[in-house]
Design an enzyme around this catalytic site. Structure first.
Site, mmCIF file in Angstrom:
data_model
loop_
_atom_site.group_PDB
_atom_site.id
_atom_site.type_symbol
_atom_site.label_atom_id
_atom_site.label_comp_id
_atom_site.label_asym_id
_atom_site.label_seq_id
_atom_site.Cartn_x
_atom_site.Cartn_y
_atom_site.Cartn_z
ATOM 1 N N SER A 124 0.835 -1.202 0.000
ATOM 2 C CA SER A 124 0.000 0.000 0.000
ATOM 3 C C SER A 124 0.870 1.251 0.000
ATOM 4 C CB SER A 124 -0.932 -0.010 1.212
ATOM 5 O OG SER A 124 -0.204 -0.249 2.401
ATOM 6 N N ALA A 179 -4.340 16.889 11.553
ATOM 7 C CA ALA A 179 -4.952 16.985 12.884
ATOM 8 C C ALA A 179 -5.248 18.438 13.244
ATOM 9 C CB ALA A 179 -4.033 16.358 13.929
ATOM 10 N N ARG A 221 -5.246 9.511 17.049
ATOM 11 C CA ARG A 221 -5.451 10.672 17.913
ATOM 12 C C ARG A 221 -4.970 11.940 17.215
ATOM 13 N NH1 ARG A 221 -1.588 12.016 22.759
ATOM 14 N NH2 ARG A 221 -0.438 12.710 20.921
ATOM 15 N N GLY A 222 -3.792 11.856 16.593
ATOM 16 C CA GLY A 222 -3.175 13.068 16.034
ATOM 17 C C GLY A 222 -2.382 13.779 17.112
ATOM 18 N N ASP A 223 -1.696 14.823 16.714
ATOM 19 C CA ASP A 223 -0.911 15.617 17.661
ATOM 20 C C ASP A 223 -1.612 16.932 17.916
ATOM 21 O OD1 ASP A 223 1.268 13.865 18.175
ATOM 22 O OD2 ASP A 223 1.970 14.268 16.134
ATOM 23 N N HIS A 267 5.850 5.025 21.269
ATOM 24 C CA HIS A 267 5.370 6.379 20.963
ATOM 25 C C HIS A 267 6.112 7.360 21.875
ATOM 26 C CE1 HIS A 267 2.587 9.857 21.134
ATOM 27 N NE2 HIS A 267 2.401 9.561 19.863
ATOM 28 N N HIS A 316 3.621 -0.954 3.842
ATOM 29 C CA HIS A 316 2.933 0.322 3.610
ATOM 30 C C HIS A 316 4.000 1.377 3.358
ATOM 31 C CE1 HIS A 316 -0.389 3.182 3.984
ATOM 32 N NE2 HIS A 316 0.312 3.894 4.839
ATOM 33 N N LYS A 352 5.990 11.102 -3.664
ATOM 34 C CA LYS A 352 6.934 10.903 -4.781
ATOM 35 C C LYS A 352 6.852 9.439 -5.189
ATOM 36 C CE LYS A 352 10.296 14.468 -3.659
ATOM 37 N NZ LYS A 352 10.036 15.018 -2.326
HETATM 38 C C1 LIG Z 1 0.571 4.843 10.301
HETATM 39 C C2 LIG Z 1 0.442 6.228 10.880
HETATM 40 C C3 LIG Z 1 -0.326 7.175 10.216
HETATM 41 C C4 LIG Z 1 -0.470 8.460 10.745
HETATM 42 N N1 LIG Z 1 -1.252 9.373 10.084
HETATM 43 C C5 LIG Z 1 -1.458 10.602 10.615
HETATM 44 C C6 LIG Z 1 -2.342 11.551 9.992
HETATM 45 O O1 LIG Z 1 -2.945 11.275 8.938
HETATM 46 N N2 LIG Z 1 -2.500 12.760 10.582
HETATM 47 C C7 LIG Z 1 -1.869 13.097 11.755
HETATM 48 O O2 LIG Z 1 -2.072 14.211 12.239
HETATM 49 N N3 LIG Z 1 -1.040 12.221 12.376
HETATM 50 C C8 LIG Z 1 -0.820 10.997 11.847
HETATM 51 N N4 LIG Z 1 0.009 10.100 12.483
HETATM 52 C C9 LIG Z 1 0.719 10.515 13.697
HETATM 53 C C10 LIG Z 1 -0.126 10.281 14.980
HETATM 54 O O3 LIG Z 1 -1.264 11.086 14.948
HETATM 55 C C11 LIG Z 1 0.747 10.623 16.179
HETATM 56 O O4 LIG Z 1 1.761 9.655 16.317
HETATM 57 C C12 LIG Z 1 0.013 10.852 17.491
HETATM 58 O O5 LIG Z 1 0.945 11.428 18.415
HETATM 59 C C13 LIG Z 1 -0.532 9.604 18.151
HETATM 60 O O6 LIG Z 1 -1.602 9.086 17.504
HETATM 61 P P1 LIG Z 1 -2.193 7.637 17.935
HETATM 62 O O7 LIG Z 1 -3.407 7.430 17.154
HETATM 63 O O8 LIG Z 1 -1.135 6.631 17.917
HETATM 64 O O9 LIG Z 1 -2.584 8.000 19.470
HETATM 65 P P2 LIG Z 1 -2.964 7.124 20.721
HETATM 66 O O10 LIG Z 1 -3.119 5.698 20.397
HETATM 67 O O11 LIG Z 1 -4.098 7.811 21.380
HETATM 68 O O12 LIG Z 1 -1.653 7.246 21.619
HETATM 69 C C14 LIG Z 1 -1.106 8.529 21.920
HETATM 70 C C15 LIG Z 1 -0.266 8.416 23.193
HETATM 71 O O13 LIG Z 1 -1.133 8.241 24.325
HETATM 72 C C16 LIG Z 1 -0.846 7.039 25.000
HETATM 73 N N5 LIG Z 1 -2.130 6.466 25.428
HETATM 74 C C17 LIG Z 1 -3.082 5.926 24.640
HETATM 75 N N6 LIG Z 1 -4.150 5.541 25.378
HETATM 76 C C18 LIG Z 1 -3.865 5.891 26.656
HETATM 77 C C19 LIG Z 1 -4.558 5.777 27.898
HETATM 78 N N7 LIG Z 1 -5.796 5.239 27.967
HETATM 79 N N8 LIG Z 1 -3.960 6.237 29.015
HETATM 80 C C20 LIG Z 1 -2.724 6.795 28.966
HETATM 81 N N9 LIG Z 1 -2.011 6.929 27.819
HETATM 82 C C21 LIG Z 1 -2.578 6.484 26.692
HETATM 83 C C22 LIG Z 1 -0.104 6.150 23.989
HETATM 84 O O14 LIG Z 1 0.737 5.205 24.621
HETATM 85 C C23 LIG Z 1 0.682 7.211 23.214
HETATM 86 O O15 LIG Z 1 1.836 7.574 23.925
HETATM 87 C C24 LIG Z 1 0.189 8.808 11.972
HETATM 88 C C25 LIG Z 1 0.985 7.853 12.619
HETATM 89 C C26 LIG Z 1 1.116 6.564 12.090
HETATM 90 C C27 LIG Z 1 1.972 5.559 12.800
#
Ligand SMILES: Cc1cc2nc3c(=O)[nH]c(=O)nc-3n(C[C@H](O)[C@H](O)[C@H](O)COP(=O)(O)OP(=O)(O)OC[C@H]3O[C@@H](n4cnc5c(N)ncnc54)[C@H](O)[C@@H]3O)c2cc1C
Length: 284
Positions: free
Chosen positions: A14, A50, A106-108, A151, A266, A272
Protein backbone atom coordinates in the site's frame (compact mmCIF):
# COMPACT_ATOMS: atom_id res chain seq x y z
CA UNK A 1 -13.20 -3.86 0.02
CA UNK A 2 -12.22 -3.99 3.67
CA UNK A 3 -8.46 -4.17 4.29
CA UNK A 4 -9.06 -6.64 7.13
CA UNK A 5 -10.49 -9.06 4.53
CA UNK A 6 -7.48 -8.60 2.24
CA UNK A 7 -5.08 -9.28 5.10
CA UNK A 8 -6.69 -12.68 5.62
CA UNK A 9 -5.66 -13.82 2.16
CA UNK A 10 -2.54 -11.94 1.09
CA UNK A 11 0.33 -9.69 2.05
CA UNK A 12 -0.68 -6.21 1.11
CA UNK A 13 1.32 -3.49 -0.61
CA UNK A 14 0.00 0.00 0.00
CA UNK A 15 0.95 3.63 -0.50
CA UNK A 16 0.40 6.66 1.69
CA UNK A 17 -0.11 10.18 0.33
CA UNK A 18 -0.69 13.52 2.02
CA UNK A 19 -2.92 16.30 0.64
CA UNK A 20 -0.62 19.06 -0.67
CA UNK A 21 -1.30 22.63 0.39
CA UNK A 22 -0.25 24.28 -2.90
CA UNK A 23 -1.28 23.80 -6.52
CA UNK A 24 2.25 22.85 -7.53
CA UNK A 25 2.20 20.03 -4.98
CA UNK A 26 -1.19 18.92 -6.23
CA UNK A 27 0.14 18.56 -9.78
CA UNK A 28 3.00 16.43 -8.46
CA UNK A 29 0.58 14.21 -6.57
CA UNK A 30 -1.69 13.70 -9.61
CA UNK A 31 1.38 12.45 -11.52
CA UNK A 32 2.64 10.33 -8.62
CA UNK A 33 -0.68 8.54 -8.28
CA UNK A 34 -0.86 7.92 -12.05
CA UNK A 35 2.61 6.34 -11.95
CA UNK A 36 2.00 4.23 -8.86
CA UNK A 37 -1.38 2.90 -9.99
CA UNK A 38 0.55 0.64 -12.39
CA UNK A 39 1.99 -1.14 -9.35
CA UNK A 40 -1.52 -2.28 -8.44
CA UNK A 41 -1.50 -1.43 -4.72
CA UNK A 42 -3.94 -3.34 -2.54
CA UNK A 43 -4.94 0.00 -1.05
CA UNK A 44 -3.78 3.57 -0.73
CA UNK A 45 -4.24 5.91 2.21
CA UNK A 46 -4.59 9.67 2.54
CA UNK A 47 -3.43 11.48 5.67
CA UNK A 48 -5.54 13.90 7.66
CA UNK A 49 -4.34 17.18 9.15
CA UNK A 50 -4.95 16.99 12.88
CA UNK A 51 -4.61 20.77 13.06
CA UNK A 52 -7.54 21.17 10.68
CA UNK A 53 -5.73 22.73 7.70
CA UNK A 54 -6.19 20.00 5.11
CA UNK A 55 -9.17 17.98 6.30
CA UNK A 56 -11.42 18.82 3.34
CA UNK A 57 -8.51 18.11 1.02
CA UNK A 58 -8.22 14.63 2.55
CA UNK A 59 -11.80 13.89 1.53
CA UNK A 60 -11.20 15.40 -1.93
CA UNK A 61 -8.08 13.30 -2.59
CA UNK A 62 -9.70 10.16 -1.25
CA UNK A 63 -12.61 10.80 -3.63
CA UNK A 64 -10.27 11.43 -6.57
CA UNK A 65 -8.26 8.25 -5.98
CA UNK A 66 -11.36 6.14 -5.60
CA UNK A 67 -13.36 7.57 -8.49
CA UNK A 68 -10.63 8.18 -11.08
CA UNK A 69 -8.37 5.22 -10.33
CA UNK A 70 -10.83 2.80 -8.73
CA UNK A 71 -8.43 1.93 -5.92
CA UNK A 72 -9.38 0.70 -2.46
CA UNK A 73 -8.77 3.66 -0.18
CA UNK A 74 -8.29 4.25 3.51
CA UNK A 75 -8.84 7.68 4.93
CA UNK A 76 -6.88 8.72 8.02
CA UNK A 77 -9.02 10.37 10.69
CA UNK A 78 -7.68 12.12 13.78
CA UNK A 79 -9.67 13.07 16.85
CA UNK A 80 -7.69 15.73 18.72
CA UNK A 81 -9.79 18.82 19.03
CA UNK A 82 -12.75 16.94 17.50
CA UNK A 83 -16.25 16.48 18.87
CA UNK A 84 -18.98 14.03 17.90
CA UNK A 85 -20.47 16.46 15.36
CA UNK A 86 -17.20 16.99 13.51
CA UNK A 87 -16.50 13.24 13.44
CA UNK A 88 -20.06 12.61 12.20
CA UNK A 89 -19.60 15.17 9.43
CA UNK A 90 -16.48 13.38 8.24
CA UNK A 91 -18.04 9.92 8.38
CA UNK A 92 -20.98 11.35 6.40
CA UNK A 93 -18.52 12.46 3.70
CA UNK A 94 -16.79 9.06 3.85
CA UNK A 95 -20.12 7.26 3.40
CA UNK A 96 -21.01 9.46 0.43
CA UNK A 97 -17.99 8.10 -1.45
CA UNK A 98 -18.41 4.60 -0.07
CA UNK A 99 -15.06 4.34 1.69
CA UNK A 100 -14.96 1.40 4.06
CA UNK A 101 -11.52 1.80 5.62
CA UNK A 102 -10.45 4.36 8.22
CA UNK A 103 -7.18 4.74 10.09
CA UNK A 104 -8.34 5.90 13.53
CA UNK A 105 -5.76 8.20 15.12
CA UNK A 106 -5.45 10.67 17.91
CA UNK A 107 -3.18 13.07 16.03
CA UNK A 108 -0.91 15.62 17.66
CA UNK A 109 -2.19 18.65 19.50
CA UNK A 110 -1.51 21.91 17.69
CA UNK A 111 1.51 23.51 19.40
CA UNK A 112 -0.51 26.64 20.18
CA UNK A 113 -3.42 24.76 21.82
CA UNK A 114 -3.58 25.57 25.57
CA UNK A 115 -3.15 22.54 27.86
CA UNK A 116 -6.56 23.12 29.50
CA UNK A 117 -8.29 22.73 26.13
CA UNK A 118 -6.68 19.38 25.41
CA UNK A 119 -8.50 16.15 26.15
CA UNK A 120 -12.27 16.32 25.80
CA UNK A 121 -14.48 13.63 24.31
CA UNK A 122 -11.69 12.01 22.31
CA UNK A 123 -8.59 11.95 24.44
CA UNK A 124 -6.99 8.95 22.80
CA UNK A 125 -7.38 7.07 19.53
CA UNK A 126 -9.09 4.28 21.51
CA UNK A 127 -11.92 6.76 22.27
CA UNK A 128 -12.38 7.36 18.54
CA UNK A 129 -12.35 3.63 17.76
CA UNK A 130 -14.94 3.00 20.50
CA UNK A 131 -17.14 5.84 19.24
CA UNK A 132 -17.02 4.65 15.61
CA UNK A 133 -17.83 1.07 16.61
CA UNK A 134 -20.70 2.12 18.87
CA UNK A 135 -22.23 4.40 16.27
CA UNK A 136 -21.52 2.41 13.11
CA UNK A 137 -21.09 -1.21 14.16
CA UNK A 138 -19.01 -3.13 11.62
CA UNK A 139 -19.54 -0.69 8.76
CA UNK A 140 -15.87 0.32 8.70
CA UNK A 141 -12.63 -1.60 8.83
CA UNK A 142 -10.59 0.33 11.39
CA UNK A 143 -6.80 0.49 11.32
CA UNK A 144 -4.79 1.87 14.24
CA UNK A 145 -1.19 3.07 14.61
CA UNK A 146 1.56 1.06 16.32
CA UNK A 147 5.07 2.17 17.28
CA UNK A 148 7.90 -0.40 17.04
CA UNK A 149 10.22 2.00 18.90
CA UNK A 150 7.49 3.24 21.24
CA UNK A 151 5.37 6.38 20.96
CA UNK A 152 7.34 9.45 22.12
CA UNK A 153 4.78 10.32 24.83
CA UNK A 154 4.47 6.81 26.27
CA UNK A 155 5.99 6.14 29.68
CA UNK A 156 7.55 2.94 28.29
CA UNK A 157 7.15 0.17 25.76
CA UNK A 158 4.91 -1.97 28.00
CA UNK A 159 2.56 0.97 28.62
CA UNK A 160 2.46 1.77 24.90
CA UNK A 161 1.56 -1.83 24.05
CA UNK A 162 -1.16 -1.81 26.73
CA UNK A 163 -2.53 1.29 25.03
CA UNK A 164 -2.34 -0.36 21.62
CA UNK A 165 -4.34 -3.23 23.12
CA UNK A 166 -6.98 -0.74 24.26
CA UNK A 167 -7.43 0.40 20.64
CA UNK A 168 -7.79 -3.17 19.43
CA UNK A 169 -10.14 -4.16 22.26
CA UNK A 170 -12.27 -1.13 21.39
CA UNK A 171 -12.64 -2.48 17.84
CA UNK A 172 -9.45 -1.85 15.85
CA UNK A 173 -8.94 -4.46 13.12
CA UNK A 174 -5.31 -4.12 12.16
CA UNK A 175 -2.19 -2.08 12.85
CA UNK A 176 0.01 0.05 10.61
CA UNK A 177 3.40 0.69 12.09
CA UNK A 178 5.25 3.92 12.39
CA UNK A 179 8.20 3.94 10.00
CA UNK A 180 11.33 2.21 11.22
CA UNK A 181 14.68 1.57 9.56
CA UNK A 182 16.06 -1.33 11.52
CA UNK A 183 14.06 -4.53 11.19
CA UNK A 184 15.19 -5.60 14.66
CA UNK A 185 12.82 -2.98 16.09
CA UNK A 186 9.95 -4.57 14.21
CA UNK A 187 10.90 -8.14 15.16
CA UNK A 188 11.25 -7.25 18.86
CA UNK A 189 7.93 -5.41 18.68
CA UNK A 190 6.20 -8.45 17.18
CA UNK A 191 7.57 -10.62 20.00
CA UNK A 192 6.25 -8.19 22.58
CA UNK A 193 2.84 -8.03 20.90
CA UNK A 194 2.65 -11.81 20.87
CA UNK A 195 3.46 -11.93 24.59
CA UNK A 196 0.73 -9.33 25.19
CA UNK A 197 -1.75 -11.57 23.35
CA UNK A 198 -2.10 -9.22 20.35
CA UNK A 199 -2.81 -11.16 17.18
CA UNK A 200 -4.02 -8.40 14.84
CA UNK A 201 -1.95 -8.10 11.62
CA UNK A 202 0.82 -5.49 11.70
CA UNK A 203 1.50 -3.83 8.35
CA UNK A 204 5.05 -2.43 8.31
CA UNK A 205 5.59 1.26 7.54
CA UNK A 206 8.45 1.68 5.05
CA UNK A 207 10.08 4.90 3.95
CA UNK A 208 12.86 4.62 1.37
CA UNK A 209 15.30 7.38 2.34
CA UNK A 210 16.15 9.70 -0.52
CA UNK A 211 17.27 12.68 1.55
CA UNK A 212 18.98 11.74 4.78
CA UNK A 213 18.95 15.22 6.34
CA UNK A 214 15.19 15.50 5.82
CA UNK A 215 14.53 12.04 7.28
CA UNK A 216 16.71 12.64 10.34
CA UNK A 217 14.77 15.88 11.05
CA UNK A 218 11.43 14.15 10.53
CA UNK A 219 12.21 11.10 12.67
CA UNK A 220 13.27 13.26 15.62
CA UNK A 221 9.65 14.34 15.89
CA UNK A 222 8.07 10.89 15.64
CA UNK A 223 10.47 8.91 17.83
CA UNK A 224 11.93 6.64 15.13
CA UNK A 225 15.69 6.28 14.81
CA UNK A 226 17.92 6.16 11.73
CA UNK A 227 20.94 3.82 12.02
CA UNK A 228 24.07 5.94 12.50
CA UNK A 229 26.03 4.05 9.84
CA UNK A 230 23.33 4.94 7.29
CA UNK A 231 23.54 8.61 8.27
CA UNK A 232 27.32 8.51 7.83
CA UNK A 233 27.02 6.72 4.49
CA UNK A 234 24.49 9.17 3.03
CA UNK A 235 25.21 12.50 4.68
CA UNK A 236 26.60 15.10 2.26
CA UNK A 237 26.37 12.75 -0.75
CA UNK A 238 24.81 13.74 -4.09
CA UNK A 239 21.06 13.38 -4.68
CA UNK A 240 21.67 10.44 -7.02
CA UNK A 241 23.98 8.69 -4.59
CA UNK A 242 21.53 9.10 -1.70
CA UNK A 243 18.69 7.81 -3.85
CA UNK A 244 20.62 4.67 -4.79
CA UNK A 245 21.76 3.98 -1.22
CA UNK A 246 18.28 4.64 0.18
CA UNK A 247 16.61 2.35 -2.35
CA UNK A 248 19.17 -0.41 -1.81
CA UNK A 249 18.65 -0.18 1.95
CA UNK A 250 14.84 -0.27 1.65
CA UNK A 251 15.04 -3.28 -0.71
CA UNK A 252 17.04 -5.23 1.87
CA UNK A 253 14.69 -4.10 4.62
CA UNK A 254 11.61 -5.25 2.68
CA UNK A 255 13.24 -8.56 1.75
CA UNK A 256 13.99 -9.21 5.43
CA UNK A 257 10.44 -8.40 6.44
CA UNK A 258 8.90 -10.52 3.68
CA UNK A 259 11.13 -13.45 4.62
CA UNK A 260 9.87 -13.09 8.20
CA UNK A 261 6.22 -13.19 7.05
CA UNK A 262 5.22 -9.53 7.46
CA UNK A 263 1.48 -8.88 6.97
CA UNK A 264 2.02 -6.07 4.48
CA UNK A 265 4.27 -3.22 3.36
CA UNK A 266 2.93 0.32 3.61
CA UNK A 267 5.10 2.85 1.77
CA UNK A 268 5.27 6.38 3.10
CA UNK A 269 5.73 7.88 -0.36
CA UNK A 270 5.98 11.57 0.60
CA UNK A 271 3.99 12.04 -2.64
CA UNK A 272 6.93 10.90 -4.78
CA UNK A 273 6.97 7.77 -6.90
CA UNK A 274 10.60 7.13 -7.93
CA UNK A 275 11.95 5.43 -4.82
CA UNK A 276 8.84 3.34 -4.15
CA UNK A 277 8.84 2.14 -7.77
CA UNK A 278 12.55 1.32 -7.63
CA UNK A 279 12.04 -0.74 -4.45
CA UNK A 280 9.00 -2.59 -5.80
CA UNK A 281 10.76 -3.33 -9.11
CA UNK A 282 13.44 -5.12 -7.12
CA UNK A 283 11.33 -7.04 -4.61
CA UNK A 284 8.45 -8.19 -6.80
C1 LIG B 1 0.57 4.84 10.30
C2 LIG B 1 0.44 6.23 10.88
C3 LIG B 1 -0.33 7.18 10.22
C4 LIG B 1 -0.47 8.46 10.75
N1 LIG B 1 -1.25 9.37 10.08
C5 LIG B 1 -1.46 10.60 10.62
C6 LIG B 1 -2.34 11.55 9.99
O1 LIG B 1 -2.94 11.27 8.94
N2 LIG B 1 -2.50 12.76 10.58
C7 LIG B 1 -1.87 13.10 11.76
O2 LIG B 1 -2.07 14.21 12.24
N3 LIG B 1 -1.04 12.22 12.38
C8 LIG B 1 -0.82 11.00 11.85
N4 LIG B 1 0.01 10.10 12.48
C9 LIG B 1 0.72 10.52 13.70
C10 LIG B 1 -0.13 10.28 14.98
O3 LIG B 1 -1.26 11.09 14.95
C11 LIG B 1 0.75 10.62 16.18
O4 LIG B 1 1.76 9.66 16.32
C12 LIG B 1 0.01 10.85 17.49
O5 LIG B 1 0.94 11.43 18.42
C13 LIG B 1 -0.53 9.60 18.15
O6 LIG B 1 -1.60 9.09 17.50
P1 LIG B 1 -2.19 7.64 17.94
O7 LIG B 1 -3.41 7.43 17.15
O8 LIG B 1 -1.14 6.63 17.92
O9 LIG B 1 -2.58 8.00 19.47
P2 LIG B 1 -2.96 7.12 20.72
O10 LIG B 1 -3.12 5.70 20.40
O11 LIG B 1 -4.10 7.81 21.38
O12 LIG B 1 -1.65 7.25 21.62
C14 LIG B 1 -1.11 8.53 21.92
C15 LIG B 1 -0.27 8.42 23.19
O13 LIG B 1 -1.13 8.24 24.33
C16 LIG B 1 -0.85 7.04 25.00
N5 LIG B 1 -2.13 6.47 25.43
C17 LIG B 1 -3.08 5.93 24.64
N6 LIG B 1 -4.15 5.54 25.38
C18 LIG B 1 -3.87 5.89 26.66
C19 LIG B 1 -4.56 5.78 27.90
N7 LIG B 1 -5.80 5.24 27.97
N8 LIG B 1 -3.96 6.24 29.02
C20 LIG B 1 -2.72 6.80 28.97
N9 LIG B 1 -2.01 6.93 27.82
C21 LIG B 1 -2.58 6.48 26.69
C22 LIG B 1 -0.10 6.15 23.99
O14 LIG B 1 0.74 5.20 24.62
C23 LIG B 1 0.68 7.21 23.21
O15 LIG B 1 1.84 7.57 23.92
C24 LIG B 1 0.19 8.81 11.97
C25 LIG B 1 0.99 7.85 12.62
C26 LIG B 1 1.12 6.56 12.09
C27 LIG B 1 1.97 5.56 12.80
Amino acid sequence: MKISEMLKTRRTVSFEFFPPKKEEGENVLYETIKELVDYKPDFVSVTYGAGGSTQEKTVEWTTHIKKVHGLTTMMHLTCVAADEDSIDRITGAVDAINVQNLLALRGDYPADMPIEQRGGKFRYASDLVAYLRKKHGDKYCLGVAGYPEGHPEASGMDADIENLKRKLDAGGDFIISQLFFDNEHYFRYMDRLEKAGITAPVVAGIMPIINIAQVVRFTQMCGATVPQYLVEKMDGKSEKNQFMTGVEYAVEQCRGLLAAGVAGLHFYTLNKHGATEAVLDRIR
